[in-house]
Design an enzyme around this catalytic site. Structure first.
Site, short mmCIF file in Angstrom:
data_model
loop_
_atom_site.label_atom_id
_atom_site.label_comp_id
_atom_site.label_asym_id
_atom_site.label_seq_id
_atom_site.Cartn_x
_atom_site.Cartn_y
_atom_site.Cartn_z
N GLN A 297 21.79 46.83 6.79
CA GLN A 297 22.13 47.88 5.67
C GLN A 297 20.82 48.81 5.59
O GLN A 297 19.59 48.14 5.48
CB GLN A 297 22.41 47.28 4.12
N CYS B 211 19.84 42.61 -2.75
CA CYS B 211 19.30 42.91 -4.20
C CYS B 211 18.60 41.77 -4.74
O CYS B 211 17.60 42.06 -5.31
CB CYS B 211 20.80 43.40 -5.14
N LYS C 108 30.80 53.95 -9.35
CA LYS C 108 30.03 54.14 -8.23
C LYS C 108 30.75 55.41 -7.76
O LYS C 108 31.58 56.01 -7.79
CB LYS C 108 30.16 52.97 -7.12
N HIS D 91 22.28 50.38 -6.76
CA HIS D 91 22.13 49.86 -5.13
C HIS D 91 22.67 51.23 -4.93
O HIS D 91 23.49 51.82 -5.14
CB HIS D 91 23.28 48.90 -4.96
N ARG E 234 27.56 38.64 6.89
CA ARG E 234 28.87 38.40 6.11
C ARG E 234 29.79 37.71 6.79
O ARG E 234 30.15 38.13 8.06
CB ARG E 234 29.41 39.44 5.52
N ASP F 216 19.18 49.87 2.77
CA ASP F 216 19.39 49.45 1.49
C ASP F 216 18.30 50.17 0.57
O ASP F 216 17.37 49.98 0.99
CB ASP F 216 19.49 47.79 1.45
N HIS G 141 17.08 49.71 -3.91
CA HIS G 141 17.74 49.28 -5.37
C HIS G 141 16.51 50.36 -6.24
O HIS G 141 15.31 50.20 -5.95
CB HIS G 141 17.50 47.99 -5.52
#
Ligand SMILES: [Zn+2]
Ligand SMILES: [Zn+2]
Length: 642
Positions: A383, A336, A471, A517, A365, A385, A387
Site C-alpha cells: 500500500q 496504521c 471517507k 488514513h 490479507r 499508505d 497516516h
C-alpha cells in the site's frame, strides 16, 4: 375513472385516469421517445412500463442511456436467454440472472457443461423470442402458489431462494412459457431488445460459495442497435489485448506461481520492478516535498496489537496468523497500528501537528482463492499508505492537501477523469457509529468542503461510511473509460480512541488526535496492473523498463553501437544494444513488440557523424540526430515525466 395527477421531471403536471399504463402515458406525450423508454421511475422507484397508474405521483421515463435503464434492459435479456436455454436444454435448472457492468449473466445447473457452439444456438433461439415480441407479465402471487409453481417446474434453486423470502406474496414474471421468480422491473416486451450477443461461459458456484455446486454461467450483452453492439465488442477486444495478465507475461513484468508458492502472490521481474521503482521514487519525493515523513514498520506483530486496534475482532477473517514461542502473531493487514506506535514514542503538543507518516507498507490479507484476479486482487500487496495525525482545526487543510497531491500524481499518469464519492453516515442511524456527533459532522463537512474548494463534483453516499469514520473514494477512469479504484481518504475515530492517541492542546490538557488514513495509488500491485492496461503496455519514457534500443545495421557497427550504449548509460538512461546477427527489420519489429519508446538505428553514416537514426515505437521516423541532441531530448522528456 377518477383522474390522478402525474408530475414530470420538468415540473409540469397532467391528469390521467387511474389504470392508465406508464407506457400509455409516455406514448401520449412523445410517440418517438416512447420507443426508447425502458422503464418508469415512479416516486423514485423503478417500475415496469406496463404497470398501471394508481395514485398521484412523480414520473420519469428512463432510456437505455441511463445506468438504471441499461440495468433493466440487460436484466430483461437475461430472462430471454434463460428462456432460450430451457427450450434447448429442458433439464437445465435456473440459478440467478442479474445485470452486471456491460451486460448480464444467468447461471444454470446442467449435466454437461455448455460448449461454445451452444452459445450460437441459444443466441438464435433468443432472436426468435425477441421477434415474437412477448410481453413481460408481472403478477404477485401467494408464496404457497409460487412454491407450487417452481416445484412443478422442478426449479430447486428457485425454491431455495423462496425459502429466504418471508413476505406473504411474491412477484413472478412470465413471458411466453417462461416463468421466473423476480422482483423486476423488466422491459415491456421481448421485442424491445434489439442486438444481443452471448460472450462466454464460466463455472460459478451457487451463491458464490465453493462448498456449493458449480453451475454454468453464460455471459452476454445487448444493445439498442447493432452499431452500438459492434462498438462494444470492439472495446472488449481492445480490453482483452490490454489485459495486464497477458501483457505482464509478454512484456516480462511479473508472474504468479500458484502451484509452487501459493495464489495471489506477485513476483516482480526486473522490468516490472524497474517500473515500480520509478513510481516509488516519484511517490517518495512528492511526499517528502509535501511534509510527509517516511517510516518503515515490521511485517508481523503480536495479536495483542491487533486486539488493541480492534482489527482482531472485525477483520479477523482476512488475517494470516502464525504461532511463535506460544505467542500468536499476525502478518500485518494494515500499517496504521505501527504508525501509531511510532507516534506514541513521544508526547506531542499541538505545535508538533500535523504529523504525516508515510510508508510503502507491504500488507497481507487472506482473500478467498476464488476472488483473486491477477494484480487486481492479491493476498500480498504494498500500500502507498500514510497516516495524518492532526488537530480538529487542521482537518480541512490536511484533506485539501491530500486531494491536491492525489490529483497531481494521477494526472502525471495520464488519468484525467474521475468519479468521486463521499461516504457518510446513515441519517436515521447516527448512533450506530463510533465517535461523537460533533467529530462526524466536522469530518463530513471537511471532506465535502475540500472537494468543493477544488471544484471536484462528487456523489454523496448516505449510509456508505464504515462504522469508524467518513471517507472519500476516487474512482479513476482509464483509457477505455473503465472505473478503477483510486485514492481513498478515510477518517478514523476508532484507533485513536482504542490506542488513546493524544496531543497536548493549548489548554495544557491531552486531547484525542484526529487520524486520517489515506492512499493515493492504492497498492503498487493494483495500480501498476491498471497502468499496464491504461497504457496498453506502452509505458511513457520515464517508466519504460528499456528506454531505447540501439540497433546496428550490420555487425560492422557493433562497436559503435556499444559505445553509444555506454554513453547513454553514463546519463542513467536504460538502454540496450541489440547485437544479435539478425536482420535490422526483425530487430525493429521485436523492439516495437516490446514497446520500447526509442529505437536508435546506427549504420555507417551515423557512425561517421556520431549520430543515431531515431525511430519511435509508433513507427514514426525522426531521421539522423546527433547523439548529443538525442540525449538532451530524452532527458528533457524524462524530467517532464513524458
Ligand atoms: Zn427479472
Ligand atoms: Zn491505516
Amino acid at each position: 375513472m377518477p383522474e390522478v395527477t402525474v408530475t414530470f421531471p420538468d415540473g409540469s403536471q397532467s391528469g390521467f385516469p387511474v389504470g392508465t399504463t406508464f407506457l400509455d402515458i409516455v406514448s401520449s406525450i412523445d410517440e418517438a421517445f416512447s420507443r426508447h423508454a425502458v422503464v418508469a421511475k415512479v416516486d423514485g422507484q423503478l417500475v415496469d412500463l406496463t404497470r398501471k397508474l394508481e395514485h398521484d405521483c412523480t414520473v420519469e421515463f428512463l432510456t437505455f442511456d441511463s445506468d438504471e435503464g441499461k440495468e433493466v434492459y440487460w436484466h430483461s435479456a437475461s430472462h430471454v436467454m434463460a428462456d432460450a436455454v430451457k427450450m434447448l436444454f429442458p433439464r437445465a435448472k435456473l440459478g440467478i440472472g442479474p445485470a452486471i457492468r456491460d451486460g448480464f449473466y444467468y447461471d444454470f445447473d446442467v449435466e454437461e457443461p455448455f460448449m461454445p457452439e451452444d452459445l450460437e444456438r441459444i443466441e438464435a433461439t433468443m432472436r426468435k423470442i425477441i421477434q415474437a415480441d412477448l410481453p413481460f407479465l408481472r403478477s404477485e402471487i401467494p408464496k404457497s402458489n409460487a412454491i407450487q409453481i417452481f416445484t412443478d417446474l422442478e426449479e430447486n434453486y428457485k425454491l431455495e431462494l423462496l425459502e429466504d423470502i418471508h413476505d406473504e406474496k411474491v412477484p413472478i414474471y412470465r413471458h411466453g412459457n417462461f416463468t421466473d421468480l423476480c422482483l423486476g422491473p423488466h422491459l415491456a416486451s421481448t421485442g424491445a431488445l434489439k442486438a444481443v450477443k452471448l460472450l462466454s461461459i464460466a463455472g460459478a458456484y451457487w451463491r458464490g460459495d465453493e462448498r456449493q455446486k458449480m453451475l454454468q454461467r453464460i455471459y452476454g450483452t445487448a444493445y439498442e442497435t447493432q452499431e452500438q453492439l459492434d462498438a462494444h465488442l470492439e472495446r472488449l477486444e481492445e480490453a482483452q489485448k490490454r489485459d495486464h495478465r497477458k501483457l505482464g507475461k509478454e512484456l516480462d513484468l511479473f508472474s504468479f506461481h500458484e502451484q509452487a508458492a501459493g495464489p495471489g502472490l506477485a513476483y516482480w521481474h526486473p522490468k516490472g520492478a524497474t517500473i515500480r521503482r520509478e513510481i516509488e521514487d516519484f511517490w517518495k519525493d512528492e511526499h517528502v516535498k509535501r511534509g510527509y515523513q517516511l517510516v518503515t514498520t515490521p511485517h508481523i506483530a503480536k495479536s495483542d496489537l491487533w486486539n488493541t486496534s480492534g482489527h482482531y475482532s472485525f477483520f479477523r477473517e482476512n488475517m494470516f496468523t502464525l504461532d511463535v514461542e506460544d505467542q500468536e502473531y499476525v502478518l500485518k493487514p494494515m500499517n496504521c497500528p505501527g504508525h501509531i506506535l511510532i507516534y506514541q514514542t513521544k508526547m506531542h503538543s499541538y505545535r508538533d501537528l500535523p504529523i504525516r507518516y508515510a510508508e510503502l507498507g507491504t500488507v497481507y490479507r487472506y482473500e478467498r482463492s476464488g476472488t483473486l484476479v491477477g494484480m487486481f486482487r492479491v493476498r500480498g500487496f504494498t500500500q502507498d499508505d500514510a497516516h495524518i495525525f492532526c488537530t480538529p482545526d487542521q482537518v480541512l487543510d490536511e484533506i485539501t492537501g491530500v486531494l491536491d497531491l492525489a490529483i497531481y500524481m494521477l494526472k502525471t499518469f495520464g488519468y484525467q477523469d474521475y468519479n468521486m464519492y463521499l461516504s457518510v453516515r446513515e441519517p436515521e442511524h447516527k448512533d450506530q457509529y463510533m465517535g461523537d456527533d460533533e467529530q462526524w459532522e466536522q469530518a463530513e463537512d471537511a471532506l465535502a468542503e475540500a472537494l468543493n474548494s477544488r471544484e471536484l463534483s462528487f456523489k454523496r453516499m448516505e449510509g456508505e461510511a464504515i462504522f469508524y469514520g467518513p471517507k472519500i473514494d476516487i474512482m479513476l477512469l482509464d483509457a477505455l473509460g473503465r472505473p478503477r479504484q483510486g485514492p481513498t481518504i478515510q477518517f478514523d475515530f476508532n484507533e485513536p480512541s482504542r490506542f488513546d492517541v493524544v496531543y497536548i492542546g493549548t489548554d495544557g490538557q491531552p486531547h484525542q488526535v484526529v487520524m486520517v488514513h489515506r492512499t493515493v495509488l492504492g497498492s503498487m500491485e493494483r495500480f501498476i496492473g491498471g497502468l499496464v492496461e491504461h497504457y496498453a503496455g506502452a509505458f511513457p519514457i520515464w517508466l519504460s523498463p528499456i528506454q531505447a534500443k540501439i540497433l546496428p545495421v550490420t555487425s560492422y557497427q557493433n562497436e559503435y553501437a556499444e559505445r553509444v550504449e555506454d554513453e547513454l548509460k553514463q546519463h542513467s538512461l536504460r538502454v540496450e544494444a541489440d547485437l544479435r546477427s539478425e536482420k535490422l527489420g526483425f530487430k525493429i519489429r521485436e523492439a516495437q513488440l516490446e514497446k520500447v519508446p526509442y529505437m536508435l538505428v546506427v549504420g555507417k553514416r551515423e557512425e561517421a557523424s556520431q549520430a543515431v537514426a531515431v525511430r519511435l515505437r509508433s513507427g514514426e521516423d525522426l531521421g539522423p540526430t546527433p547523439l548529443k541532441d538525442f540525449i538532451d531530448r530524452i532527458k528533457a522528456e524524462i524530467d517532464q515525466k513524458l
